[in-house]
Design an enzyme around this catalytic site. Structure first.
Site, mmCIF file in Angstrom:
data_model
loop_
_atom_site.group_PDB
_atom_site.id
_atom_site.type_symbol
_atom_site.label_atom_id
_atom_site.label_comp_id
_atom_site.label_asym_id
_atom_site.label_seq_id
_atom_site.Cartn_x
_atom_site.Cartn_y
_atom_site.Cartn_z
ATOM 1 N N HIS A 81 -4.159 15.120 21.736
ATOM 2 C CA HIS A 81 -4.871 14.293 22.716
ATOM 3 C C HIS A 81 -4.778 14.968 24.061
ATOM 4 C CE1 HIS A 81 -0.877 12.897 23.711
ATOM 5 N NE2 HIS A 81 -0.690 12.472 22.472
ATOM 6 N N CYS A 140 -4.121 10.950 16.628
ATOM 7 C CA CYS A 140 -2.722 10.534 16.665
ATOM 8 C C CYS A 140 -2.453 9.229 15.908
ATOM 9 C CB CYS A 140 -2.285 10.448 18.119
ATOM 10 S SG CYS A 140 -0.574 10.910 18.297
ATOM 11 N N ARG A 143 11.015 12.988 18.977
ATOM 12 C CA ARG A 143 9.569 13.040 19.210
ATOM 13 C C ARG A 143 9.136 14.487 19.367
ATOM 14 N NH1 ARG A 143 7.397 8.251 19.728
ATOM 15 N NH2 ARG A 143 5.421 9.073 20.488
#
Ligand code: GLN
Length: 688
Positions: free
Chosen positions: A632, A536, A570
């Protein structure tokens, strides 16, 4: 006491003995249970809905039953004493510990077989061979054969008896399914010295052998009374032996013929596979299941094992009696005749107190080209004599009773890339496999450079490090993690694996310049073969640069051919990828949109979720031994294949060569977690 109460008591002891470290709790509860009520084993076995199968033989019973387990596992939940606890107490412990099992699959010691058969009333029995072994414990071979015969005679009609027809003693134990080898091209020119049952079991006349395969196993006929090998219902034909690597054969059965490929070498393993096939077939397995199960099987617990040690390899082959040792030696000589061998002779009960058997082993074929034998173990001195009178010069023989020192001596005589052959008896084999002896030598220290652990650590990056550490340790390697903060330099070659975690824009901003200033050594390290995982925020900074949500421009390292710009929304949710390393599932939460340059290699294709930019359909980036990804959650616990790939690359870097092959681990929990995460990605992940 009722059975349930007895089981509870014995289980409590199992827990206790595990706590105090007594033999991993394996046989203590079994011993207690049979003390409480000797009928308990009978009752435990009677509860198994698919019944019980027992396997016995002097040689190969552990491997054979493990092969049968591999074939039968998709069909039955097994109660299988895989750890080799094969006396009555071990059988009891296995049955006790196998709640919910459907089929008992029990390897049984030759001496314990009659009692175990009487108690568990098996549905199928596989009897493989009888060789001279531990005469001090068992008495003579005929005695065991007689006891086996009485036990087989006492079986009910309904039990299927699977017998190795090639062994005159075993083949004549009764009618049943007979199996054997049918390929004289792999036969030996003559019977070995140690052949045990060479006289007719009926009239005592020496047999004529049309083919002798392993010891006295073969195609025999008595010239006087006509006693001969029974007709084979299950046979191995067209056998191919590929040195020390593998073997293959046609499995011929009444249901048809199929080719079996084995990842184990040697004719004795063809016998083991054939016995396992005949037994599994008697228990309802199809030919397909047999072929697939045997194909999947690889070495049994160190009886044949390759262990990496300091850039070299140990090849460990158990020897315990003349017939088995002869086969190990034959396989070695036909593979790559060794220059140096370490032979370990112990005389504990489990090895046999009587060491005379070494004089009946044909060590001589090994002597051609052999420059040095390191004799070790409690009876190293006698072993040395065996080699001396076998024809080896005194100065080619080292006597070093200490196993550890003998191993060091052997390794010192082995050049890099070469294989050191070690032939241990049973307790010496166990000692070699113990951490203290091997661990310290085979362990490689994998050095991890963890970049900015104080800044880039959101979304559970420490979970990834924990997975690296444990999975390395389970293979006997140690992971040493150095935090590389703002003040630490990156020194190419100093680390085998770099890790960069995720971060919020703010933290990324705080490290970006510092990291970009270290671009040259980091790129150099990766081009020199170091592995790298960037997640990330870290992934973004390893590209050419990242423009954050508030428009702040952050310089990148320029390792990965990509650029990232934050968008207004997002991208959050579970992700599922299809990659070259299999399906990968994780969670993403980023504003950054990453564009790969033309020709760059993504980590995978997005099956469900957003990925690099929510548009391209790709996720992450791969370059040499480096992986960058948005996933993640953390990434590695549920995607252990990625962790292992990276560890293998890191080990390759450490040893200056190819990625090291890692032993597979039982990853059922990991697979389960990945499956659930993948389901979430499908159900409610982002775009799909
Ligand atoms: N701050 C970056 C973004 O939002 C990376 C976030 C992360 O590491 N999860 O795109």
């Amino acid at each position: 006491m009722r059975l349930a109460a007895e089981i509870a008591a014995a289980r409590a002891v199992a827990g206790l003995s595990r706590l105090v470290g007594a033999g991993a709790g394996m046989t203590v509860p079994g011993k207690l249970l049979s003390k409480l009520d000797p009928g308990a084993i009978d009752k435990l076995a009677a509860r198994l809905p698919a019944g019980t199968a027992v396997v016995s033989a002097t040689n190969g019973k552990t491997t054979t039953s493990a092969m049968a387990a591999e074939i039968l596992r998709p069909r039955f939940r097994l109660a299988h004493n895989r750890s080799g606890a094969n006396l009555v107490s071990g059988v009891a412990s296995t049955l006790l510990a196998s709640d919910g099992a459907e089929l008992g699959l029990l390897e049984v010691d030759e001496g314990a077989l009659p009692e175990v058969m009487r108690r568990v009333r098996p549905r199928a029995v596989l009897l493989g061979n009888l060789f001279r072994d531990q005469l001090d414990r068992y008495g003579e071979l005929e005695l065991i054969a007689e006891r086996w015969r009485a036990a087989v005679d006492a079986l009910p009609q309904t039990t299927t008896v699977v017998l190795n027809a090639d062994d005159p003693q075993v083949g004549s134990l009764g009618s049943g399914v007979h199996y054997g080898l049918d390929d004289p091209s792999v036969a030996r020119p003559s019977l070995q010295h140690a052949a045990d049952s060479k006289y007719c079991v009926r009239c005592g006349t020496p047999y004529d052998y049309a083919a002798a395969y392993v010891g006295h196993l073969g195609d025999y006929r008595c010239p006087k009374c006509g006693h001969a090998r029974p007709h084979l219902q299950v046979a191995a034909r067209a056998i191919e032996l590929h040195g020390l690597e593998r073997a293959a054969f046609d499995l011929v059965t009444p249901d048809g013929t199929r080719r079996v490929e084995l990842a184990l070498p040697g004719l004795y393993n063809v016998y083991n596979a054939l016995g396992a096939a005949a037994l599994a077939r008697a228990l309802g397995a199809t030919l397909d299941e047999i072929v697939v199960g045997l194909g999947r099987f690889s070495a049994a617990f160190g009886r044949f094992e390759r262990i990496p040690v300091d850039g070299k390899h140990l090849l460990l082959l158990l020897i315990k009696n003349p017939a088995g040792a002869n086969e190990a030696i034959r396989t070695l000589v036909e593979g790559r005749p060794p220059r140096v061998v370490v032979v370990a002779l112990n005389d504990a009960i489990a090895d046999g107190r009587d060491v005379s058997w070494i004089w009946d082993v044909d060590f001589e074929p090994l002597l051609d080209g052999l420059q040095r034998v390191v004799a070790t173990g409690g009876r190293a001195a006698e072993l040395a004599l065996r080699f001396k009178y076998g024809g080896l010069d005194d100065d080619a023989i080292d006597v070093e009773p200490e196993l550890e020192r003998a191993l060091d001596r052997g390794l010192a005589l082995t050049s890099a890339g070469e294989e050191l052959v070690v032939l241990p008896t049973y307790t010496a084999m166990l000692a070699f496999q113990r951490e203290e002896v091997l661990g310290a030598r085979s362990m490689t220290r994998i050095r991890v450079g963890h970049l900015y652990p104080d800044y880039l650590n959101i979304y559970a990056d420490r979970g990834n490090i924990a997975v690296f550490a444990r999975r390395a340790a389970w293979r006997g390697h140690e992971l040493v993690v150095d935090g590389l903060g703002l003040d630490e330099a990156i020194v190419p070659g100093a680390h085998d694996l770099y890790y960069v975690g995720g971060g919020q824009d703010r933290e990324q901003f705080l490290v970006a310049e510092n990291l970009a200033a270290k671009a040259a050594p980091l790129i150099e390290a990766v081009s020199a073969g170091a592995a790298l995982l960037a997640v990330c925020g870290g992934y973004q900074l390893l590209g050419r640069g990242y423009r954050g949500f508030h428009g702040e421009d952050m310089p990148g390292v320029g390792l990965f051919p990509l650029e990232t710009v934050a968008g207004d929304t997002r991208m959050i949710g579970d992700v599922l990828l299809e990659t070259e390393l299999g399906p990968v599932a994780g969670f993403e939460n980023h504003a950054g949109r990453t564009k790969l340059d033309a020709g760059a290699t993504p980590l995978g294709r997005v099956v469900a979720g957003f990925g690099n930019d929510g548009e391209s359909g790709f996720e992450g980036c791969r370059l040499q031994r480096a992986i960058g990804t948005y996933l993640h959650g953390p990434l590695l616990p549920r995607n252990p294949q990625l962790a292992d790939w990276l560890l293998a690359q890191a080990l390759g870097h450490r040893t200056g060569g190819e990625p090291t092959e890692l032993a597979p681990l039982p990853d059922e929990l990991e697979t389960q977690a990945r499956r659930v995460s993948a389901e979430r990605a499908h159900a409610r992940g982002g775009r799909s």
